[in-house]
Structure formats: structure tokens, C-alpha cells
Design a protein around this motif. Structure first.
Motif, PDB file in Angstrom:
ATOM      1  N   GLN A  98      -0.529   2.482 -12.475  1.00  0.00           N
ATOM      2  CA  GLN A  98      -0.107   3.390 -11.409  1.00  0.00           C
ATOM      3  C   GLN A  98       1.172   4.127 -11.778  1.00  0.00           C
ATOM      4  O   GLN A  98       1.306   5.336 -11.540  1.00  0.00           O
ATOM      5  CB  GLN A  98       0.082   2.612 -10.101  1.00  0.00           C
ATOM      6  CG  GLN A  98      -1.185   2.026  -9.523  1.00  0.00           C
ATOM      7  CD  GLN A  98      -2.242   3.075  -9.258  1.00  0.00           C
ATOM      8  OE1 GLN A  98      -1.997   4.069  -8.586  1.00  0.00           O
ATOM      9  NE2 GLN A  98      -3.433   2.862  -9.790  1.00  0.00           N
TER      10      GLN A  98
ATOM     11  N   GLY B 221       3.911  -0.089  -7.467  1.00  0.00           N
ATOM     12  CA  GLY B 221       3.091   0.885  -8.167  1.00  0.00           C
ATOM     13  C   GLY B 221       3.745   2.240  -8.339  1.00  0.00           C
ATOM     14  O   GLY B 221       3.217   3.085  -9.072  1.00  0.00           O
ATOM     15  N   TYR B 222       4.889   2.454  -7.679  1.00  0.00           N
ATOM     16  CA  TYR B 222       5.651   3.689  -7.936  1.00  0.00           C
ATOM     17  C   TYR B 222       7.130   3.422  -8.190  1.00  0.00           C
ATOM     18  O   TYR B 222       7.811   4.224  -8.825  1.00  0.00           O
ATOM     19  CB  TYR B 222       5.498   4.694  -6.791  1.00  0.00           C
ATOM     20  CG  TYR B 222       6.236   4.364  -5.523  1.00  0.00           C
ATOM     21  CD1 TYR B 222       7.566   4.745  -5.358  1.00  0.00           C
ATOM     22  CD2 TYR B 222       5.626   3.676  -4.490  1.00  0.00           C
ATOM     23  CE1 TYR B 222       8.254   4.449  -4.193  1.00  0.00           C
ATOM     24  CE2 TYR B 222       6.302   3.371  -3.322  1.00  0.00           C
ATOM     25  CZ  TYR B 222       7.621   3.753  -3.179  1.00  0.00           C
ATOM     26  OH  TYR B 222       8.304   3.442  -2.032  1.00  0.00           O
TER      27      TYR B 222
ATOM     28  N   TRP C 122      -2.286  -3.309 -13.020  1.00  0.00           N
ATOM     29  CA  TRP C 122      -2.450  -2.263 -12.001  1.00  0.00           C
ATOM     30  C   TRP C 122      -1.131  -1.544 -11.761  1.00  0.00           C
ATOM     31  O   TRP C 122      -1.095  -0.308 -11.681  1.00  0.00           O
ATOM     32  CB  TRP C 122      -2.951  -2.890 -10.695  1.00  0.00           C
ATOM     33  CG  TRP C 122      -3.242  -1.892  -9.629  1.00  0.00           C
ATOM     34  CD1 TRP C 122      -4.411  -1.236  -9.394  1.00  0.00           C
ATOM     35  CD2 TRP C 122      -2.319  -1.400  -8.632  1.00  0.00           C
ATOM     36  NE1 TRP C 122      -4.291  -0.375  -8.328  1.00  0.00           N
ATOM     37  CE2 TRP C 122      -3.013  -0.450  -7.841  1.00  0.00           C
ATOM     38  CE3 TRP C 122      -0.981  -1.672  -8.347  1.00  0.00           C
ATOM     39  CZ2 TRP C 122      -2.423   0.224  -6.781  1.00  0.00           C
ATOM     40  CZ3 TRP C 122      -0.381  -0.993  -7.283  1.00  0.00           C
ATOM     41  CH2 TRP C 122      -1.086  -0.062  -6.517  1.00  0.00           C
TER      42      TRP C 122
END
Length: 232
Positions: A217, A183-184, A213
Motif C-alpha cells: 500500500q 498502509g499510508y 500488505w
């Protein structure tokens, strides 16, 4: 202010058996943030006997210091195997310390690190895959086109492995931990080489809920949001 020079001088004077007490006293624990800078310093300074002493101590912080030291030495096959095992430790600080050590290895021996993260990215364990992605998605390591494209490839591979899991397995803690890191990680990799990374990122299948998702993100991260022309 980080007093790295003082730590190094102190550690050099200590017997291996005295390292755990010294490190624990300066660990920052219990507390919201462990002393990451000291973990990195210990990783560089620890010799093999000291690493074993730290592991024998068994505490979370001392084990994290040992894990970082082992990751730092992962150019040697026995240490690489141990680092891989520690990357699956149930304690998140220990897992994170492995990536700290591997990044230190990458500072001095990038080609060895590149080979290692490619191998780890295809490991069967999502936590080892996660370690590969987190390790290489560190801005200071992505100063060449080769490194940046490797980071993109590792993100792609580990995302593919995640979505290849059966639905019930995606709910397991290891898979969720991998998803959280992705997510990063994508934003770091794409920002390092937008020309190579943006098309790969744009091609991700957002019809898959976990990929959707991950994309959402990363799009919220300032480094990627600016590239995409998002406001804010």
C-alpha cells in the motif's frame, strides 16, 4: 472558501449551550465529508465548559469537536487521559478528531506531542497506537529531522505491535484499523526523511502477510513511489 475568522467571531459570542446547534448546522453532515476545518477551529476556541457541553450533547459531530479540543489540550494529564479514551471511540470521526487536536498541539508544542505519541505508540490498544501513528505522520509536523525520525520510529513500533498480535486478534476491528492507517503512514514518514526512513522501510518483513500488505500500500503512494524510482 473556509471562513475561519467568521466562525471564531461567532463562537466567541455564543453561550456554551448554543455551540452544539451552531456546529451541527455547519457540520456538513449528513454528507460524504464533515467540516474538518470547523472542527479544528472549535478545538482552538472551546473552553472547558464548552467542551463538557459538547460531550453532553452526544452527537457525532459535537463529540468530534470536543475530542479535538481535548486533544489540543493533551499537554495537561487529565485531558491526555480523556483524549486517549476518545481515541478508542467506536465512531471513526471522533477518533480522527482526536488526531486533529493532537496535531494542533504539535504545531505549538512539538516536544510535548513527541513525548505523547511515543507513549501512545506502545499502548495496549491498537486504536491508541493508530492515533499515535496518524498524529505524527502529518507532513506539516515533519519539518525537522527529529520529527521525521520520530514518525519513522512510531511507524516501526506500531507495526511491531501489530505483528506481535496472535493471528485471531489481528482480525479484530481495532487491529484492522491500525493496519489500514499504517498502509499510508509509512509513506509520509519515509518521505519526510528518506535517508533515515528508507532503510527501516526496506527492512520490514514482507514474509508476514500484514506487513506485506502495508508495504504494498505504501509503495503505491506517489510520495514514496517517486523515492523508490517506481514508474507512474
Amino acid at each position: 472558501m473556509v471562513d475561519t475568522a467568521s466562525w471564531i467571531a461567532d463562537l466567541k459570542e455564543l453561550e456554551a449551550a448554543d455551540w452544539p446547534a451552531y456546529l451541527n448546522q455547519r457540520s456538513g453532515l449528513p454528507g460524504p465529508r464533515a467540516n474538518i476545518e470547523l472542527i479544528a477551529t472549535a478545538a482552538r476556541a472551546a473552553d472547558p465548559d464548552t467542551i463538557e457541553e459538547l460531550l453532553a450533547d452526544g452527537g457525532e459531530y459535537t463529540t468530534a469537536c470536543a475530542a479535538a479540543a481535548i486533544g489540543y489540550r493533551a499537554a495537561d494529564a487529565p485531558y491526555e487521559r480523556r483524549a486517549r479514551e476518545l481515541a478508542t471511540d467506536e465512531r471513526w470521526r471522533v477518533r480522527e478528531a482526536v488526531t486533529i487536536g493532537l496535531q494542533l498541539l504539535g504545531d505549538s508544542d512539538p516536544q510535548t506531542l513527541f513525548s505523547l505519541v511515543l507513549t501512545w505508540a506502545d499502548d495496549d490498544d491498537p486504536l491508541v497506537q493508530r492515533a499515535a501513528a496518524v498524529t505524527i505522520c502529518e507532513p506539516r509536523l515533519l519539518c525537522t529531522a527529529e520529527a521525521a525520525r520520530l514518525a519513522i520510529d512510531v511507524c516501526r513500533r506500531t507495526t511491531d505491535h501489530l505483528i506481535a498480535l496472535p493471528p485471531q486478534d489481528r482480525k479484530a476491528p481495532a487491529a484492522r484499523t491500525l493496519r489500514k492507517s499504517l498502509g499510508y503512514c509509512w509513506s509520509v514518514a519515509v518521505a519526510a526523511d528518506p535517508g533515515a526512513g528508507l532503510p527501516v522501510f526496506a527492512a520490514l518483513d514482507v514474509g508476514d502477510p500484514d506487513v506485506a500488505w502495508i508495504v504494498t500500500q505504501n509503495r503505491r503512494k506517489k510520495r514514496l513511489s517517486k523515492l523508490l524510482g517506481n514508474p507512474g
